[in-house]
Design a protein around this motif. Structure first.
Motif, PDB file in Angstrom:
ATOM      1  N   LEU A  12      30.314  38.623  44.250  1.00  0.00           N
ATOM      2  CA  LEU A  12      30.170  37.387  42.625  1.00  0.00           C
ATOM      3  C   LEU A  12      30.612  36.383  43.385  1.00  0.00           C
ATOM      4  O   LEU A  12      29.723  35.443  42.697  1.00  0.00           O
ATOM      5  CB  LEU A  12      30.374  38.489  41.966  1.00  0.00           C
ATOM      6  CG  LEU A  12      30.943  37.784  40.605  1.00  0.00           C
ATOM      7  CD1 LEU A  12      29.259  37.588  40.338  1.00  0.00           C
ATOM      8  CD2 LEU A  12      31.186  38.112  39.981  1.00  0.00           C
TER       9      LEU A  12
ATOM     10  N   GLU B 259      35.394  41.310  35.811  1.00  0.00           N
ATOM     11  CA  GLU B 259      35.314  40.955  37.258  1.00  0.00           C
ATOM     12  C   GLU B 259      36.375  42.785  37.492  1.00  0.00           C
ATOM     13  O   GLU B 259      36.904  42.738  37.939  1.00  0.00           O
ATOM     14  CB  GLU B 259      36.406  40.393  37.951  1.00  0.00           C
ATOM     15  CG  GLU B 259      35.512  38.522  37.644  1.00  0.00           C
ATOM     16  CD  GLU B 259      36.325  38.241  38.894  1.00  0.00           C
ATOM     17  OE1 GLU B 259      37.702  37.759  38.408  1.00  0.00           O
ATOM     18  OE2 GLU B 259      35.807  36.834  39.992  1.00  0.00           O
TER      19      GLU B 259
ATOM     20  N   GLU C 107      32.895  46.596  33.986  1.00  0.00           N
ATOM     21  CA  GLU C 107      33.312  47.167  33.271  1.00  0.00           C
ATOM     22  C   GLU C 107      31.650  46.570  31.703  1.00  0.00           C
ATOM     23  O   GLU C 107      31.543  47.064  31.264  1.00  0.00           O
ATOM     24  CB  GLU C 107      34.308  46.947  31.892  1.00  0.00           C
ATOM     25  CG  GLU C 107      35.463  47.338  32.385  1.00  0.00           C
ATOM     26  CD  GLU C 107      35.571  49.339  32.215  1.00  0.00           C
ATOM     27  OE1 GLU C 107      34.603  49.294  31.399  1.00  0.00           O
ATOM     28  OE2 GLU C 107      36.732  49.680  32.510  1.00  0.00           O
TER      29      GLU C 107
ATOM     30  N   GLY D 119      28.816  44.641  33.774  1.00  0.00           N
ATOM     31  CA  GLY D 119      27.345  44.881  34.724  1.00  0.00           C
ATOM     32  C   GLY D 119      26.638  43.232  34.409  1.00  0.00           C
ATOM     33  O   GLY D 119      25.539  42.991  35.272  1.00  0.00           O
TER      34      GLY D 119
HETATM   35  S1  FES Z   1      32.022  41.001  36.229  1.00  0.00           S
HETATM   36 FE1  FES Z   1      31.296  42.420  37.021  1.00  0.00          FE
HETATM   37  S2  FES Z   1      31.007  44.088  35.703  1.00  0.00           S
HETATM   38 FE2  FES Z   1      31.895  42.130  34.708  1.00  0.00          FE
END
Ligand code: FES
Ligand SMILES: Cc1cc2nc3c(=O)[nH]c(=O)nc-3n(C[C@H](O)[C@H](O)[C@H](O)COP(=O)(O)OP(=O)(O)OC[C@H]3O[C@@H](n4cnc5c(N)ncnc54)[C@H](O)[C@@H]3O)c2cc1C
Ligand code: FES
Lengths: 155, 293
Positions: free
Chosen positions: A24, A41, A44, A46
């Motif tokens: 990310l 992060e 939870e 998505g």
């Molecule tokens: S930032 Fe990855 S699932 Fe929330």
């Protein structure tokens, strides 16, 4: 560390990724691809969902080095790949309010439809269970997926 | 901040060597537990040992009555490929997180974390599975019910990695059920796996998230095994009396060692386990009777 990957069809190299940085961070901070969102992060919400070698993943839980050599498709790459139908359905169904959750939901909906072209409500809710939306109340998102599944027949 | 080294062995022997040479490096499979800790600054590893390139860990195969599942097999793979051989494990896998979590999270990672709430664990206990672990020197197997030694602690040595899990193929009905606040993306408040083994007359149980480690309800197993044998019920496939189901459920509930925490109270957990045990036995015994017709 150096990480090379193919993002939305283009070869990209990042020379200074941190060893404990995530895919990310590579996408957003090193490559400036901010369509993929960062909210929790911790897997939870998505909002960071992308394809990694064709598999739907939370990019916040993939190490940069784990993505070295991989093919990544982000929401920016979906329309380029001719998969804009899902995006259009979200707009038409009113499934976008603030829009923060939308890229992740579009990715998850795209993956669902690739495996199941005509999902029922339960299939949709199970497939999108990992994507949080604080605005829409989800019903219009479910509508959008139905619409994307059969763009001509759904009202 | 410590400088982190990133290790990426390309094969199993290389992974074991890297583990031996870097005992402080944290192994990473799907990263769905490790990365949460790293992202939140709770873990500052001196090294990260990526197991994602070790193909040997990604395979599974049948051998006689058992399936050997590589530690790197994901939940999604358990669901799509092993539903027939390992129905309760596939059911448990389907309750884990969300599709992206199931696409990355692995059986080995669940065992590595060894959370009392890990959803694979009750199933491995109920099925009588064995965990296969190895170091660069030697390989050994540990029965699942000896693998969990404390909350988030397992029997793995500092130079060892989990290579796979040996799980007997289902010879009878199995179930896994889990109590949570939502129908997805929840850590279990409590959970229960049940496996009937008509071939051996055995009954297997596993309780999750209601004790410091995943637990077997040994007295419940022995009680039901004894009852079924004594009445010749495996052969006659007669319905189970209410009192038997009640007693089994009571013994399951008593076997738990729950605490009050943010997810649920001790009393609620004991109650919920009694309910899960009643239902699970009902489902499994019904399936057993139906299958015979
Ligand atoms: S930032 Fe990855 S699932 Fe929330
Ligand atoms: C949003 C979300 C939802 C979740 N929901 C659930 C759920 O419903 N049920 C559940 O049980 N879990 C859940 N989890 C936890 C997690 O997904 C599981 O524990 C998963 O099995 C971890 O696997 P992994 O491959 O991602 O492990 P990793 O994070 O890569 O590793 C986990 C631990 O195991 C060790 N490890 C990994 N592989 C090996 C190996 N081969 N040998 C030795 N050690 C190893 C690592 O060092 C680490 O300590 C959830 C996690 C998230 C982020
Ligand atoms: S539209 Fe705002 S979070 Fe979903």
């Amino acid at each position: 560390m150096k990480v090379s990957l193919t993002v939305n069809g283009a070869r990209r190299t990042v020379d200074d990724a941190g060893e404990s940085e995530t895919l990310l961070q590579v996408l957003r901070d090193h490559l400036g691809l901010t369509g993929t969102k960062n909210a929790c992060e911790q897997g939870e919400c998505g909002s960071c969902t992308v394809y990694l070698d064709g598999t739907l993943v939370c990019s916040c839980l993939v190490l940069a080095g784990q993505a070295d050599g991989a093919e990544v498709t982000t929401v920016e790459g979906l329309s380029a790949a001719g998969a804009a139908a899902v995006q259009e359905a979200f707009v038409e169904a009113g499934a976008v309010q603030c829009g923060f959750c939308t890229p992740g939901l579009v990715m998850a909906a795209h993956d669902l439809l690739a495996h199941n072209p005509d999902p029922g409500d339960d299939d949709i809710r199970e497939a999108l269970a990992g994507n949080l939306c604080r605005c829409t109340g989800y019903q219009k998102i479910v509508d959008a997926v139905h619409r994307a599944a059969s763009p001509t027949t759904t009202p | 901040m410590v400088q982190t080294t990133f290790l990426q062995p390309a094969s199993w022997p290389e992974a074991l060597e890297a583990r031996a040479a870097n005992p402080d490096a944290v192994p990473v499979a799907g990263g769905t537990d490790v990365l949460v800790e790293v992202n939140f600054g709770r873990l500052h590893p001196s090294g990260l040992l990526d197991l994602g390139r070790v193909r040997e860990l990604r395979t599974w195969g049948r051998e006689k009555g058992r399936v050997r599942v590589g530690a790197g097999v994901t939940y999604s793979e358990l669901i799509t490929q092993l539903r027939g051989d390992l129905p309760a494990l596939a059911t448990a896998a389907r309750t884990v997180g969300s599709p992206p979590i199931r696409n990355r999270g692995t059986l080995g990672g669940n065992l590595g974390t060894a959370s009392p709430a890990g959803d694979c664990h009750p199933v491995l206990l109920a099925c009588g599975a064995e965990v296969e672990v190895a170091s660069s020197r030697v390989s050994r197997t540990v029965p699942a019910d000896e693998f969990f030694v404390g909350p988030k602690r397992n029997a793995l040595g500092a130079d060892e990695l989990i290579s796979g899990v040996w799980i007997p193929r289902a010879t009878g009905p199995q179930s896994f059920s889990k109590v949570g606040t939502r129908n997805a993306m929840v850590i279990a408040v409590c959970s229960l796996a049940l496996a009937l083994h008509p071939d051996s007359g055995r009954v297997g149980t596993g309780i999750g998230s209601a004790g410091p480690v995943p637990l077997r309800a040994r007295e419940a197993e022995a009680f039901l095994e004894g009852h079924l044998a004594e009445r010749g019920a495996w052969e006659s496939k007669r319905p189970l009396e209410e009192a038997v189901v009640d007693r089994f459920a009571e013994l399951v509930s008593q076997a738990a060692a729950p605490i009050d925490d943010v997810r649920g109270s001790l009393r609620y957990r004991r109650h919920a386990l009694r309910v899960l045990a009643r239902r699970s036995l009902g489902w499994c015994w019904n399936d057993y009777r139906e299958a015979a017709r």
